[in-house]
Design a protein around this motif. Structure first.
Motif, PDB file in Angstrom:
ATOM      1  N   LEU A 478      99.804 -32.061 -25.301  1.00  0.00           N
ATOM      2  CA  LEU A 478     100.900 -31.640 -26.185  1.00  0.00           C
ATOM      3  C   LEU A 478     101.420 -30.264 -25.816  1.00  0.00           C
ATOM      4  N   PHE A 479     100.520 -29.356 -25.439  1.00  0.00           N
ATOM      5  CA  PHE A 479     100.922 -27.987 -25.133  1.00  0.00           C
ATOM      6  C   PHE A 479     101.110 -27.762 -23.636  1.00  0.00           C
ATOM      7  N   THR A 480     100.414 -28.541 -22.815  1.00  0.00           N
ATOM      8  CA  THR A 480     100.588 -28.385 -21.368  1.00  0.00           C
ATOM      9  C   THR A 480     102.002 -28.764 -20.943  1.00  0.00           C
ATOM     10  N   ASN A 481     102.530 -29.841 -21.525  1.00  0.00           N
ATOM     11  CA  ASN A 481     103.875 -30.301 -21.171  1.00  0.00           C
ATOM     12  C   ASN A 481     104.962 -29.630 -21.981  1.00  0.00           C
ATOM     13  N   ASN A 482     104.606 -28.576 -22.715  1.00  0.00           N
ATOM     14  CA  ASN A 482     105.579 -27.840 -23.538  1.00  0.00           C
ATOM     15  C   ASN A 482     106.256 -28.735 -24.567  1.00  0.00           C
ATOM     16  N   GLU A 483     105.551 -29.771 -24.989  1.00  0.00           N
ATOM     17  CA  GLU A 483     106.101 -30.594 -26.063  1.00  0.00           C
ATOM     18  C   GLU A 483     106.031 -29.867 -27.398  1.00  0.00           C
ATOM     19  N   LEU A 484     104.963 -29.112 -27.576  1.00  0.00           N
ATOM     20  CA  LEU A 484     104.802 -28.290 -28.772  1.00  0.00           C
ATOM     21  C   LEU A 484     104.495 -26.863 -28.340  1.00  0.00           C
ATOM     22  N   ASP A 485     104.842 -25.911 -29.208  1.00  0.00           N
ATOM     23  CA  ASP A 485     104.672 -24.493 -28.893  1.00  0.00           C
ATOM     24  C   ASP A 485     103.308 -24.007 -29.373  1.00  0.00           C
ATOM     25  N   LEU A 486     102.751 -23.078 -28.583  1.00  0.00           N
ATOM     26  CA  LEU A 486     101.481 -22.432 -28.902  1.00  0.00           C
ATOM     27  C   LEU A 486     101.641 -20.952 -28.605  1.00  0.00           C
ATOM     28  N   GLU A 487     101.470 -20.099 -29.625  1.00  0.00           N
ATOM     29  CA  GLU A 487     101.739 -18.666 -29.474  1.00  0.00           C
ATOM     30  C   GLU A 487     100.582 -17.870 -30.068  1.00  0.00           C
ATOM     31  N   GLN A 488     100.109 -16.869 -29.327  1.00  0.00           N
ATOM     32  CA  GLN A 488      99.029 -16.002 -29.781  1.00  0.00           C
ATOM     33  C   GLN A 488      99.514 -14.564 -29.832  1.00  0.00           C
ATOM     34  N   SER A 489      99.230 -13.902 -30.946  1.00  0.00           N
ATOM     35  CA  SER A 489      99.539 -12.486 -31.111  1.00  0.00           C
ATOM     36  C   SER A 489      98.224 -11.731 -31.178  1.00  0.00           C
ATOM     37  N   SER A 490      98.119 -10.651 -30.384  1.00  0.00           N
ATOM     38  CA  SER A 490      96.862  -9.908 -30.282  1.00  0.00           C
ATOM     39  C   SER A 490      97.092  -8.449 -30.615  1.00  0.00           C
ATOM     40  N   SER A 491      96.040  -7.811 -31.114  1.00  0.00           N
ATOM     41  CA  SER A 491      96.046  -6.374 -31.390  1.00  0.00           C
ATOM     42  C   SER A 491      94.628  -5.859 -31.184  1.00  0.00           C
ATOM     43  N   LEU A 492      94.526  -4.629 -30.628  1.00  0.00           N
ATOM     44  CA  LEU A 492      93.215  -4.036 -30.376  1.00  0.00           C
ATOM     45  C   LEU A 492      92.746  -3.148 -31.510  1.00  0.00           C
ATOM     46  N   PHE A 493      93.596  -2.959 -32.529  1.00  0.00           N
ATOM     47  CA  PHE A 493      93.257  -2.008 -33.583  1.00  0.00           C
ATOM     48  C   PHE A 493      93.280  -2.611 -34.984  1.00  0.00           C
ATOM     49  N   ASP A 494      94.120  -3.623 -35.192  1.00  0.00           N
ATOM     50  CA  ASP A 494      94.271  -4.158 -36.548  1.00  0.00           C
ATOM     51  C   ASP A 494      94.151  -5.677 -36.500  1.00  0.00           C
ATOM     52  N   THR A 495      93.185  -6.184 -37.259  1.00  0.00           N
ATOM     53  CA  THR A 495      92.974  -7.640 -37.283  1.00  0.00           C
ATOM     54  C   THR A 495      94.145  -8.364 -37.918  1.00  0.00           C
ATOM     55  N   TYR A 496      94.825  -7.724 -38.828  1.00  0.00           N
ATOM     56  CA  TYR A 496      95.957  -8.380 -39.495  1.00  0.00           C
ATOM     57  C   TYR A 496      97.099  -8.674 -38.530  1.00  0.00           C
ATOM     58  N   ASP A 497      97.124  -7.994 -37.394  1.00  0.00           N
ATOM     59  CA  ASP A 497      98.162  -8.260 -36.399  1.00  0.00           C
ATOM     60  C   ASP A 497      97.734  -9.333 -35.398  1.00  0.00           C
ATOM     61  N   CYS A 498      96.537  -9.894 -35.566  1.00  0.00           N
ATOM     62  CA  CYS A 498      96.051 -10.951 -34.677  1.00  0.00           C
ATOM     63  C   CYS A 498      96.293 -12.305 -35.351  1.00  0.00           C
ATOM     64  N   SER A 499      96.933 -13.198 -34.639  1.00  0.00           N
ATOM     65  CA  SER A 499      97.228 -14.519 -35.196  1.00  0.00           C
ATOM     66  C   SER A 499      97.401 -15.513 -34.059  1.00  0.00           C
ATOM     67  N   LEU A 645     106.475 -39.371 -32.161  1.00  0.00           N
ATOM     68  CA  LEU A 645     106.774 -38.870 -33.497  1.00  0.00           C
ATOM     69  C   LEU A 645     106.787 -37.350 -33.557  1.00  0.00           C
ATOM     70  N   HIS A 646     105.893 -36.703 -32.825  1.00  0.00           N
ATOM     71  CA  HIS A 646     105.808 -35.254 -32.930  1.00  0.00           C
ATOM     72  C   HIS A 646     107.010 -34.566 -32.298  1.00  0.00           C
ATOM     73  N   LEU A 647     107.844 -35.298 -31.554  1.00  0.00           N
ATOM     74  CA  LEU A 647     109.043 -34.713 -30.949  1.00  0.00           C
ATOM     75  C   LEU A 647     110.293 -34.996 -31.757  1.00  0.00           C
ATOM     76  N   GLU A 648     110.160 -35.735 -32.865  1.00  0.00           N
ATOM     77  CA  GLU A 648     111.321 -36.041 -33.687  1.00  0.00           C
ATOM     78  C   GLU A 648     111.607 -34.863 -34.622  1.00  0.00           C
ATOM     79  N   PRO A 649     112.794 -34.280 -34.527  1.00  0.00           N
ATOM     80  CA  PRO A 649     113.083 -33.132 -35.398  1.00  0.00           C
ATOM     81  C   PRO A 649     113.302 -33.526 -36.849  1.00  0.00           C
ATOM     82  N   SER A 650     113.741 -34.760 -37.079  1.00  0.00           N
ATOM     83  CA  SER A 650     114.048 -35.170 -38.452  1.00  0.00           C
ATOM     84  C   SER A 650     113.747 -36.646 -38.615  1.00  0.00           C
TER      85      SER A 650
END
Length: 1126
Positions: A478-499, A645-650
């Motif tokens: 699903l993510f290798t073929n860019n069918e769905l998006d996968l995004e990681q946010s990192s921070s070295l100082f604040d855990t709240y900025d990690c997601s 189904l996972h590629l159907e927008p509506s």
């Protein structure tokens, strides 16, 4: 102990206080005093132990049996001061109070039970049937509540009464108990006084030690107080102190600055850490960044004089407090280090001091965190010079902690005695019990903040968890073929900025974060499924593995819920009862799928379903064919042409309508293809006449017998309906026929499902079927129907004798003989359902001569070894071949006018002949006709008088087909039956006459004599039939005119019918209806006489030759038909 009183059962003061000796407290006493006299258990002046309140303590001691003279004085003093009786409460009051409380609780219980309704006994009996003579145990909620209240009341007061019994047993020894209490009270007072004395002496020793005071001189003190002088003190001659002027002070400071400048210039032992210094105000200030600042000076101009500490301060925040006594202690130690080890020693001491203070500050801050939001989530321990802080203490995973320690800077490989290294404050991070050596956690030494260090550690820990999840998810399809998006946010100082944000579909996502305090997983947006997963992950020992394992289940569950919510408003039916288990889903759709839901459109076949399967790699639509009869024929295939189904927008109504249309078309194609393959046809999925709709191209095999239809056809499903309950399959095939025939066939066929385009020579079939239903049987029925009707009209079209009289969907009427008044024709009745026809109708039904052989025609048409058009061609051939014969026979019977026969037959005058003869035709088999000739108004006796037969029969002849010679063979009948044993001729003379005139005659026109038979061509039977008819007629006339003695009166059992001369059936005769007005007659059983010996020999030879034929034909017992043409 330690000055505090302990509650050991004694009364410590003389005031009334509650005791633990079995009597009630003062509050209970006051409550008991409120009782009325009638409510009290006993008299008010009665003591609990039965002793009068007037007894004093001495009498009590003596009454106890103790010898006062032998006791120590201290004990006697104690025992004489026993507490007075008014301190104690009588036992009677306790009993009264207990009884009152029990009585009041009982009244309250009775009132409470009375207010509750009583259940209806009939309802109880109906709900809980009980055997006879037994009490019904009502277990209703109300009854159980009542029983519980009564049980609680009894249990509570049972415990109270047990306590009362214990108190009564204890009070039976009240004398000894009172003495023991008094003695224990005295001993406790002594123990308290002893502890207070020890404490006062210890405090005094501490004060004296800290002051270092000399022994007091009382004599001198008295002199000072009395005379305000001390004459005994010596005068030492000390010079009084002089105050320096400002000029002197400035001069001294300048001199100190000069000395310090010279001293620092030539000082070669300044440590590297003290390189930041400057001189001012008679002192040199050393500043160590993020550690401390110190001011030093000298007390002499000597270059060897030691430095002295003037001032000291910490250079980091928060700054620890520095009271005067601590400052003085630091100054003393620093001066000692300066004197012994110079500046290096002073720096080493102060550096160690700063590290210790920083470690203490971190420890203080960590303890402060545990008292706030981090309470219960941190565990802080100080182990020597190491601060250990464990975080996320409530997680079930292995421990993680931080170690802040003062490192010596020396490793295990360093050689002993090497140059000393500077200690430093180091940090070690242990994640899940393993050392993390490559971390980037920074410590701000200028501004100490343990919370900042903790946030960095937890942020790094969170990043490591999210990195593990990201690296595992990114390998999924699903993510290798860019069918769905996968995004990681990192921070070295604040855990709240990690997601970590993961797309579940084109319209849904889930965001993963960690709570830095408790280490719990937080999933958003919040719903039932994410909440359940969040709870499970928060209790997980390995978040990465468990999240990967559960993420697919979460995504599949949310995708399934999204689909079910969206499909509710569409025409799809959710098959609630079809819920496959986890293993069944894997067996159905593959090991990567976890969930599946099944749907069906109204009107679909029960064998077909549409399944939405949700898996690790995709959400896919599947077509499922699962026959209820044989589940081994199950077919599960991906629905082609539909995005996952996972590629159907509506998921809108329009989407589900298109899905229903496309899936129905695919099902119809698959069904058609499968049924065609079962029939043995070769099929190919090909393009379609309708854009966007697939079709099935198939080849018709030769064994189907469809000669007029091309071998290649195309089937295309199509429907314009939105709710697809039924489907129309369009089949296109080429026709092999002339345009004129197709025009006539097209105009004749009124079936809406059949369309013929003559110019294109194209056949179009539109067959309606439910989705999943097979149209193959109907298809080939229609094809055979078209092929049969087209083949039949092609045969007629190329014939010169036959013409198409009329053509319709149900029949083909073929005219084969034109008469002046009527047209002889035959109607082939077509069955559009079975594609075959076994029914023939002759027109006109009353006068058509072929009704004599209708059974034979039907047998030809019903034979299954050939296709229908071939059989129909044989029927037409049979009609053309038999028409001259049957038309002549009809004429002889008087059913055909004279102008419809040949000139040879027209010469026979039948007006006189009909008074004498009648001809009956019997169908023996497909190639043999039996002709019986009957006489009218007279009967003849046979030569064989032993056999009695109907007197009206003259002769029995056979007309047999000889296909090789294309001729008819006419001979006397040779078939004898058990139930029909008459010979072929009634009279021997008639047999001889026919043999002479017909069977042995020479130079015959139109036939050939064969001694015992005669033969003629198919197209010229009139000559032979005329000769036979005239011969029999002439013989009969001669026999009547001669009045032969053999003439008899008519048999009374033989009566002419309403049309004259035709005998009615005798009782016991069998009759078989064969079509038209045919009847089967057999003679009634009669007494059989033996023929003469000569005739027996003749018949014996004949029977010996025909034994096998007779045995075979006896199974039918009677001739096939006896046909009377009237």
């Amino acid at each position: 102990m330690n000055g505090h009183h302990s509650n050991n059962g004694l009364v410590h003061t003389t005031s009334p206080r509650p005791q633990a000796n079995g009597n009630i407290a003062a509050s209970a006493k006051n409550a008991a005093n409120q009782l009325t006299p009638g409510q009290q258990f006993g008299k008010e002046n009665t003591a609990s132990n039965g002793i009068s309140e007037a007894q004093n303590s001495v009498a009590l001691v003596r009454q106890s049996g103790l010898d006062m003279e032998k006791l120590p004085p201290e004990v006697v003093e104690i025992l004489t001061h026993i507490l007075p009786d008014d301190v104690y409460v009588p036992m009677s009051r306790l009993i009264n109070r207990t009884a009152q409380s029990c009585w009041q609780d009982l009244l309250n219980l009775i009132d409470d039970l009375a207010e509750r309704p009583i259940p209806d006994p009939t309802e109880v009996m109906a709900r809980l049937p009980a055997p006879e003579n037994q009490i019904i145990n009502d277990m209703s909620d109300l009854n159980r509540l009542k029983k519980k209240k009564m049980w609680d009341f009894a249990e509570t007061h049972k415990r109270t009464l047990i306590k009362m019994l214990v108190l009564l047993q204890w009070s039976s020894k009240s004398q000894e108990n009172r003495l023991t209490i008094a003695l224990n009270r005295y001993l406790l007072e002594l123990r308290v006084a002893y502890n207070a004395t020890n404490t006062a002496l210890a405090n005094l020793a501490d004060v004296i030690t800290s002051r270092h005071d000399a022994s007091p001189d009382l004599e001198t003190a008295m002199q000072v107080l009395a005379a305000e002088r001390v004459p005994g003190l010596p005068d030492l001659g000390y010079v009084g102190e002089r105050k320096l002027t400002e000029k002197q002070i400035l001069s001294i400071i300048r001199r100190l600055n000069t000395v310090l400048s010279i001293r620092m210039t030539f000082e070669d032992s300044i440590p590297e850490q003290l390189s930041d210094w400057h001189i001012h105000d008679g002192r040199v200030t050393f500043n160590v960044q993020n550690e401390f600042g110190i001011d030093l000076s000298v007390a002499s101009e000597d270059t060897d004089a030691d430095f002295l500490m003037v001032d000291f301060q910490f250079n980091f925040v928060p700054t620890p407090p520095l009271p005067d006594d601590l400052h003085d202690q630091i100054a003393g130690i620093v001066n000692t280090q300066l004197a012994q080890n110079g500046l290096q020693g002073a720096y080493s001491f102060l550096h160690e001091l700063v590290l210790t203070q920083k470690l203490k500050e971190y420890h203080r801050q960590a303890i402060s965190l545990t008292q706030g939001l981090w309470n219960g989530h941190l565990r802080v321990e100080m182990l020597k010079r190491t601060l250990v802080v464990q975080y996320w203490t409530r997680r079930l995973s292995s421990k993680s902690w931080i170690e802040i320690t003062i490192n010596s800077g020396r490793s295990a490989q360093d050689v002993e005695g090497s140059s000393p290294l500077t200690p430093f404050l180091g940090l070690r991070w242990m994640r899940h019990g393993k050392l993390v050596s490559d971390h980037e956690i920074s410590m701000n030494m200028a501004r100490l903040s343990f919370e900042s260090i903790l946030n960095q550690v937890i942020a790094h820990h969170t990043n490591s968890i999210f990195d593990g999840i990201y690296n595992r998810l990114v390998t999924q399809t699903l993510f290798t073929n860019n069918e769905l998006d996968l995004e990681q946010s990192s921070s070295l100082f604040d855990t709240y900025d990690c997601s970590l944000s993961m797309e579940l579909s084109k319209t849904e996502y889930v965001n993963l974060t960690l709570d830095p305090i408790g280490g719990t997983v937080v999933l958003s947006p919040a719903n039932e499924r994410t909440g359940r997963l969040q709870y499970e992950l928060s209790r997980s020992k390995n978040i990465v593995d468990d999240f990967i394992n559960r993420f697919s289940a979460l995504r599949c569950g949310l995708a399934q819920s999204r689909l079910l919510n969206a499909i509710k408003t569409s025409s799809w039916q959710y098959l609630v009862g079809r819920k496959p288990a986890f293993n069944e889903v894997k067996d159905f759709f593959g090991p990567s799928f976890l969930r599946a839901v099944f749907f069906r459109q109204p009107g679909w076949s029960d064998d077909w379903m549409l399944a939405a399967a949700f898996g690790v790699d995709s959400d896919t639509w599947f077509l499922v064919f699962e026959p209820s009869i044989n589940t081994l024929d199950r077919i599960v295939q991906i629905l082609p042409g539909v995005k996952p189904l996972h590629l159907e927008p509506s998921l809108s109504l329009d989407y589900f309508d298109k899905l229903a249309k496309h899936s129905a078309e695919t099902i119809m194609n698959q069904t058609t293809d499968r049924e065609l393959r079962k029939r043995g046809l070769r099929t190919v999925m090909s393009g379609s006449y309708t854009p966007g709709v697939p079709s099935v191209q198939f080849e018709i095999p030769d064994d189907e017998g469809l000669d007029t239809i091309s071998k290649t056809a195309n089937a295309t499903p199509w429907s314009s309906k939105r709710a697809l309950s039924k489907f129309v399959i369009t089949i296109r095939a080429k026709l092999d026929a002339d345009e004129a025939l197709l025009n006539r066939l097209s105009s004749a066929i009124a079936d809406k499902s059949i369309e013929i385009l003559p110019k294109k020579r194209l056949l179009i079939l539109r067959l309606e079927a439910i989705v999943g239903g097979s149209i193959v049987n109907v298809l080939f029925t229609k094809l055979h129907y078209i092929n049969n009707i087209l083949s039949c009209i092609k045969i007629v079209h190329h014939s010169e004798v036959f013409k198409i009289q009329s053509l319709s969907v149900k029949d083909i009427v073929i005219a084969y003989h034109e008469r002046k008044t009527t047209t002889l024709s035959i109607a082939l009745l077509l069955d559009t359902v079975k594609s075959e026809s076994n029914n023939i109708q002759l027109l006109p039904a009353a006068t058509n001569p072929h009704k004599l052989v209708l059974t034979s025609i039907t047998k030809i048409l019903d034979s299954e070894d050939k296709p229908l058009f071939s059989r129909f061609e044989n029927v037409l051939t049979f009609l053309r071949m038999t028409f001259p014969l049957l038309n002549t026979i009809h004429y002889l019977q008087g059913l055909v006018p004279v102008e419809e026969v040949s000139a040879e037959m027209a010469a026979v005058d039948l007006s006189e002949a009909r008074k004498w003869l009648r001809i009956h035709v019997l169908t023996r088999d497909d190639s043999t006709l039996g002709v019986d000739v009957f006489a009218i108004n007279s009967s003849f006796q046979r030569d064989d008088e032993s056999v009695e037969t109907p007197r009206t029969l003259l002769a029995r002849l056979e007309i047999k087909q000889v296909p090789k010679l294309q001729s008819w063979l006419i001979r006397p009948s040779v078939v004898e039956f058990q139930s029909y044993t008459r010979p072929s001729f009634t009279s021997r003379a008639l047999e001889e006459r026919l043999k002479q005139k017909v069977f042995t005659a020479n130079n015959n026109k139109g036939w050939v004599s064969l001694d015992s038979a005669a033969t003629c061509k198919y197209e010229e039977p009139q000559y032979l039939l005329k000769a036979l008819y005239i011969t029999i007629l002439d013989w009969m006339r001669e026999a009547v005119n001669k009045k032969d003695e053999t003439l008899r009166t008519p048999n009374p059992t033989t009566k002419p019918n309403s049309q004259g001369g035709i005998p009615q059936q005798q009782p016991g005769r069998n009759m078989q209806q064969s079509g038209g007005p045919s009847r089967v007659m057999t003679a009634a059983p009669q007494q059989v006489r033996q023929p003469p010996p000569q005739q027996q020999r003749r018949q014996g030879n004949q029977n010996q030759n025909q034994n096998q034929n007779r045995n075979t034909q006896q199974r039918s017992s009677v001739p096939h038909d006896v046909i009377t043409l009237e």
